[in-house]
Structure formats: structure tokens, C-alpha cells
Design a protein around this motif. Sequence first.
Motif, PDB file in Angstrom:
ATOM      1  N   PRO A 311      50.203  41.344  35.634  1.00 36.40           N
ATOM      2  CA  PRO A 311      50.317  42.325  34.104  1.00 36.40           C
ATOM      3  C   PRO A 311      50.350  42.027  32.872  1.00 36.40           C
ATOM      4  O   PRO A 311      50.335  42.552  31.180  1.00 36.40           O
ATOM      5  N   ILE A 312      49.514  40.729  32.807  1.00 34.33           N
ATOM      6  CA  ILE A 312      49.089  40.102  30.981  1.00 34.33           C
ATOM      7  C   ILE A 312      48.331  41.155  31.099  1.00 34.33           C
ATOM      8  O   ILE A 312      48.226  41.635  29.258  1.00 34.33           O
ATOM      9  N   VAL A 313      46.880  41.193  31.807  1.00 31.28           N
ATOM     10  CA  VAL A 313      46.345  42.313  31.028  1.00 31.28           C
ATOM     11  C   VAL A 313      46.327  43.970  31.120  1.00 31.28           C
ATOM     12  O   VAL A 313      46.358  44.569  29.630  1.00 31.28           O
ATOM     13  N   ASP A 314      47.835  44.069  31.813  1.00 30.76           N
ATOM     14  CA  ASP A 314      48.756  45.586  31.723  1.00 30.76           C
ATOM     15  C   ASP A 314      48.698  45.933  30.295  1.00 30.76           C
ATOM     16  O   ASP A 314      48.716  46.953  29.488  1.00 30.76           O
ATOM     17  N   ALA A 315      49.636  44.290  29.909  1.00 30.59           N
ATOM     18  CA  ALA A 315      50.585  44.346  28.452  1.00 30.59           C
ATOM     19  C   ALA A 315      49.851  44.790  27.141  1.00 30.59           C
ATOM     20  O   ALA A 315      50.286  45.144  26.855  1.00 30.59           O
ATOM     21  N   GLY A 316      48.312  44.094  27.299  1.00 28.72           N
ATOM     22  CA  GLY A 316      47.852  44.190  26.355  1.00 28.72           C
ATOM     23  C   GLY A 316      46.591  46.019  26.560  1.00 28.72           C
ATOM     24  O   GLY A 316      46.803  46.300  25.314  1.00 28.72           O
ATOM     25  N   MET A 317      46.593  46.178  27.012  1.00 29.80           N
ATOM     26  CA  MET A 317      46.377  46.978  27.650  1.00 29.80           C
ATOM     27  C   MET A 317      47.177  48.106  27.197  1.00 29.80           C
ATOM     28  O   MET A 317      46.581  48.898  26.347  1.00 29.80           O
ATOM     29  N   ALA A 321      47.136  51.292  23.386  1.00 32.11           N
ATOM     30  CA  ALA A 321      47.845  51.873  23.372  1.00 32.11           C
ATOM     31  C   ALA A 321      48.921  52.510  22.478  1.00 32.11           C
ATOM     32  O   ALA A 321      48.790  53.595  21.967  1.00 32.11           O
ATOM     33  N   TRP A 322      49.836  51.458  22.551  1.00 37.43           N
ATOM     34  CA  TRP A 322      51.374  52.165  21.575  1.00 37.43           C
ATOM     35  C   TRP A 322      50.540  52.149  19.824  1.00 37.43           C
ATOM     36  O   TRP A 322      51.243  52.716  19.429  1.00 37.43           O
ATOM     37  N   GLU A 323      49.828  50.820  19.979  1.00 32.53           N
ATOM     38  CA  GLU A 323      49.777  50.851  18.957  1.00 32.53           C
ATOM     39  C   GLU A 323      48.728  51.404  18.270  1.00 32.53           C
ATOM     40  O   GLU A 323      48.528  51.184  16.656  1.00 32.53           O
ATOM     41  N   GLY A 324      47.313  50.990  18.717  1.00 28.51           N
ATOM     42  CA  GLY A 324      45.930  50.729  17.703  1.00 28.51           C
ATOM     43  C   GLY A 324      45.941  49.581  17.619  1.00 28.51           C
ATOM     44  O   GLY A 324      44.900  49.808  17.139  1.00 28.51           O
ATOM     45  N   TRP A 325      46.400  48.522  17.930  1.00 31.33           N
ATOM     46  CA  TRP A 325      45.959  47.620  17.590  1.00 31.33           C
ATOM     47  C   TRP A 325      46.775  46.695  19.040  1.00 31.33           C
ATOM     48  O   TRP A 325      47.025  46.658  20.038  1.00 31.33           O
ATOM     49  N   MET A 326      45.526  45.219  19.256  1.00 32.50           N
ATOM     50  CA  MET A 326      46.047  44.738  20.364  1.00 32.50           C
ATOM     51  C   MET A 326      45.970  42.914  19.502  1.00 32.50           C
ATOM     52  O   MET A 326      45.086  42.103  18.991  1.00 32.50           O
ATOM     53  N   HIS A 327      46.559  42.487  19.920  1.00 28.83           N
ATOM     54  CA  HIS A 327      47.070  40.650  19.900  1.00 28.83           C
ATOM     55  C   HIS A 327      45.544  39.938  20.286  1.00 28.83           C
ATOM     56  O   HIS A 327      44.795  40.262  21.181  1.00 28.83           O
ATOM     57  N   ASN A 328      45.020  39.270  19.253  1.00 31.26           N
ATOM     58  CA  ASN A 328      44.019  39.017  19.056  1.00 31.26           C
ATOM     59  C   ASN A 328      43.427  37.888  21.418  1.00 31.26           C
ATOM     60  O   ASN A 328      42.662  38.436  21.587  1.00 31.26           O
ATOM     61  N   ARG A 329      44.415  37.422  21.496  1.00 28.87           N
ATOM     62  CA  ARG A 329      44.194  36.531  22.502  1.00 28.87           C
ATOM     63  C   ARG A 329      44.167  37.570  23.387  1.00 28.87           C
ATOM     64  O   ARG A 329      43.836  37.405  24.835  1.00 28.87           O
ATOM     65  N   ALA A 330      45.341  38.417  23.935  1.00 30.86           N
ATOM     66  CA  ALA A 330      44.895  39.804  24.541  1.00 30.86           C
ATOM     67  C   ALA A 330      43.612  40.442  24.554  1.00 30.86           C
ATOM     68  O   ALA A 330      43.236  40.678  25.729  1.00 30.86           O
ATOM     69  N   ILE A 333      42.051  37.832  26.458  1.00 33.95           N
ATOM     70  CA  ILE A 333      42.234  37.903  28.226  1.00 33.95           C
ATOM     71  C   ILE A 333      41.696  40.030  28.774  1.00 33.95           C
ATOM     72  O   ILE A 333      41.089  39.339  29.788  1.00 33.95           O
ATOM     73  N   THR A 334      41.670  40.576  27.994  1.00 35.06           N
ATOM     74  CA  THR A 334      41.401  41.616  28.579  1.00 35.06           C
ATOM     75  C   THR A 334      40.229  42.294  29.065  1.00 35.06           C
ATOM     76  O   THR A 334      39.848  42.682  29.948  1.00 35.06           O
ATOM     77  N   PRO A 381      28.627  31.496  28.488  1.00 35.66           N
ATOM     78  CA  PRO A 381      28.017  32.685  28.192  1.00 35.66           C
ATOM     79  C   PRO A 381      28.963  32.826  29.749  1.00 35.66           C
ATOM     80  O   PRO A 381      29.360  33.827  30.421  1.00 35.66           O
ATOM     81  N   ASN A 382      29.441  31.788  30.826  1.00 34.79           N
ATOM     82  CA  ASN A 382      29.822  32.385  32.113  1.00 34.79           C
ATOM     83  C   ASN A 382      31.320  31.842  32.172  1.00 34.79           C
ATOM     84  O   ASN A 382      31.488  31.916  33.479  1.00 34.79           O
ATOM     85  N   ARG A 383      31.820  31.081  31.012  1.00 29.74           N
ATOM     86  CA  ARG A 383      33.523  30.830  31.698  1.00 29.74           C
ATOM     87  C   ARG A 383      34.015  32.007  31.843  1.00 29.74           C
ATOM     88  O   ARG A 383      33.646  32.913  31.458  1.00 29.74           O
ATOM     89  N   VAL A 384      34.901  31.917  31.985  1.00 29.50           N
ATOM     90  CA  VAL A 384      35.997  33.418  32.547  1.00 29.50           C
ATOM     91  C   VAL A 384      37.107  32.781  32.439  1.00 29.50           C
ATOM     92  O   VAL A 384      37.418  31.733  32.678  1.00 29.50           O
ATOM     93  N   LEU A 385      38.400  33.407  31.069  1.00 31.32           N
ATOM     94  CA  LEU A 385      39.264  33.406  31.364  1.00 31.32           C
ATOM     95  C   LEU A 385      40.234  33.968  32.762  1.00 31.32           C
ATOM     96  O   LEU A 385      40.361  34.957  32.754  1.00 31.32           O
ATOM     97  N   ASN A 386      40.829  32.904  33.656  1.00 30.01           N
ATOM     98  CA  ASN A 386      41.798  33.369  34.384  1.00 30.01           C
ATOM     99  C   ASN A 386      42.627  33.796  33.927  1.00 30.01           C
ATOM    100  O   ASN A 386      43.635  32.887  33.102  1.00 30.01           O
ATOM    101  N   PRO A 387      43.376  35.401  34.349  1.00 35.28           N
ATOM    102  CA  PRO A 387      45.134  35.775  33.270  1.00 35.28           C
ATOM    103  C   PRO A 387      45.496  35.443  33.603  1.00 35.28           C
ATOM    104  O   PRO A 387      46.368  35.341  32.948  1.00 35.28           O
ATOM    105  N   MET A 388      46.013  34.942  34.780  1.00 37.23           N
ATOM    106  CA  MET A 388      47.136  33.834  35.002  1.00 37.23           C
ATOM    107  C   MET A 388      47.642  32.850  34.123  1.00 37.23           C
ATOM    108  O   MET A 388      48.428  32.711  33.668  1.00 37.23           O
TER     109      MET A 388
END
Length: 453
Positions: A311-317, A321-330, A333-334, A381-388
Motif C-alpha cells: 500500500p505505501i508504495v502504491d500510494a506514492g506512485m 500520477a495524480w499530481e506530477g509530484w511526490m512527497h520526498n519520503r515516498a 520508499i518507492t 549503499p546496501n541499506r534497504v528501506l522496508n516499506p512496511m
Amino acid sequence: MRTAISLFTRDLRVHDSPVLRQAAEADRVVPLFVFDEQVLSSRFNRPNRMAFLLDCLRDLDRSLRDLGGKLVIRRGDPVAEVAELVDSQHATEVHIARDVSTRALTREQELHHALTERDCSLHVHDAVITAQPPGRVVPVGNDHFAVFTPFFRRWAEFPLRPVLAPPRAIRLPSGIRTSRLPARSKLCAGDVSPRLPSGGERSARDRVRQWFDAGIGEYSEGHDDLAGDATSRLSPYLHFGCISPVELIEQCGPSEAERDFVRQLAWREFHHQVLAARPACSHRDYRPRQDRWRHDPQALQAWRDGRTGIPIVDAGMRQLAWEGWMHNRARLITASFLTKTLHLDWRLGAQHFLDLLVDGDIANNNMNWQWVAGTGTDTRPNRVLNPMRQAARYDPNGDYVRKYVPELSGLPVRALHEPHRISADELADRGYPAPIVDVDEANARFRQSRGKL
């Protein structure tokens, strides 16, 4: 009689404009914008940015008319169009802002050659698109800083140039020919995002006033809050030069929130200086990791469409598409999900962002993608952001997800943060996909591929 040309590129303003201000010191000045055919025919020409650009040019023309001038519009090769005006108007000087993209550097070199042949001087102005010109803030023994924190410390030590008032008047040569702004459909096919912001210096200055009057105080605590969105949303206006970064920094005081905001402005400058020193990094790894990126067109399309089942990934994407902009944290994550969970090439994600982002430029977009992918300047460089985990931390009540993924409205927060807990039947009933990947397993595979078990 002295005639100058002010060639606008990504500095579409009359306030704090070194290019226009110095050109206006001539007896006559031609404020010029050229729709570059090379850019128009490239993948960088996309509907959202073109719509915003046309807003900016309409507003710039209005401001120039208020000063007694007007914006001269041409379409073609910028060098050829400038040369024609130099010849026809007997111009002796051309003014332009320095930029760091490959196209901008090529344009500058070609202008220098063409104008030298015509005994016309080229004035390339620094500190117009950025507050400090790329190449000024450098470490001892190297041509650029590769880590942000030491760059920021050094960057903050340099004085800013003075903020400039608009010219008092613009005096055009008599009989100068111009063209009307073309319709967007004549320049770029495709649909514009439904909630795209309006462009132009007036909109930018209105937003700046609102930001400093009522928004910036919440920045330190709220800039990562996805639903609260305590960000300035000034990035499109900075990208098109509708507002000066020098003027923004000068308006900031000593409060923690204002210092944090200046730090974020410095991140923009950091990426510009990296790209200026390493132009090939617009498309090549800054630090190669020998990644063997997966080829998975279906997963890539699910990510683009905001239908990954996370859900959090899909919300960002969908916000993109809706605004032509995305929150930096999103954006973080994406991008991490695409490159480190799905293990798909960062260039695929960078291009999709450039297709939609109204603030998309090569320096900030592509270098940030490299930072997230671990091929750029990130010291981890190997850090991973767990979306949940990111969702639980930065969208704790699920409001951001519910806004952009309405299929999931009514579900408890825990289900939004842990989508595997939602039954396949319920997801199907809601028209929402099951997760396309087991996040923990995929992240473990990425770490193993990088040699970090």
C-alpha cells in the motif's frame, strides 16, 4: 547603441535575475526564450513539465510587459536563433545562466563559438539556478565532494551574492518579431496529471509567502510525515527558476526549522556539483556495484501503475500520477522498493519519474535515484528501506495510503502496514492486487547479491 540578449533557460523570473538585470543595463534588451527542438524531440519533453513551463512563460511575459518589454519566443536551435538575433539587432552581448546538464554545457560551448565569430560577447552567470555555482565548493585535492555532510559544512561558509531587484525598465529594440506561445498539444502529446500545480513566478512567490508565514515552523517535526505533508512544495518553482534559491536562503532565519530547510536546499546543490564534475553519472553508475539487475517487465509495470500490492508504495506512485509530484519520503520508499526489493535497474525508475515529475531534472532526480540504489554517494549503499516499517513510522494512521489507494479505505491501520494479513478474497473484492513479492525474502536476496548476508 548597445543591444543585449537575455536568453532565459531555467531562470524564468524577473526578481533576483542576474541574467536579466545585467542585460537590462544595455540601451536595448531582447528577453528571449527558445523552444529547443533537440529537447522537444527527446524523452525529457513530457506533458507535466511542458504544461508548467508554458504557465511560467506566460507569467514571465506578463512581468516583462509590466516593465515595458515582452518575451520574444522562438523555436528551433537556440544557438542559431540567438545568432540570427545578434545579426539582425546588432547585439553586442548575450547573457545566460550557467547549468550543468550535458545539453546546457553543449549549448554554452556552441554559443561561445558562434558569438566569437560575430564579435559578440557571451556572459555566463553563476549562482542563478543554484545559490553557489557547481565547482566553487570543492575539497582540497578533488573536484567535488562525494559526501553531503562535509559539502554542506563548506557550502555554508561561502557568502551569497546580493539579492537583486527586478530591472526598472525593459527597453526593446523597435520592430522586434516575436511569436505567440504555442498550445501545449503542439509541443508535447499526452495527458497532464489532474492535480498539477500552476507554474510561474507569481505562483512561486505566493507559495513562498505562505510557506514563511505559516508552513516552515512545522518543517523540522513534520517534513517526513506523509499525510501531514509539511513540505514547501517549492521544488517545481526552483527547477524552472521561478524563485531564486539565493532569495530563499536569505529569507531564512536562525530557527531550527529554517536551518533544516536550508539544509534541504543544499542537498539540491550537492547533486548539481556532483553531476557537474561527473556528467556521465546522469546515466552511468557513480560507484559501480556490479549489480545484475533483474528483467521483469510485469513487476516494473505494476510499480509504475501503483499496483504492487504494497500500500505505501502504491500510494506514492499514484500521488506521482495524480499530481506530477511526490512527497520526498515516498520517493525514497518507492525507489528503494524498485531497486532493492524488486532489484530492477535504477535507470528504469529514474526515467519514469522524469516522465511525470514536474520538478524532474537530471541532477536531482538521477543522482537521488543513484543514492537510493546504492550506486551513488550514499555512505551506506546496501541499506534497504522496508516499506512496511516506513509506513508504520511515516504514515502511522494510514491517512496517506487511504487518500491515494481508496480501495483500502475502511481497513484497520495494521492491515495497511502489513498487507499480507489481508485475505486474497478481500483484496479481490476490493479490486486491489495481492503483494507481487515477499518483501523480506526479496530484501534478503538483494543483500546477498551485494555480498552482505
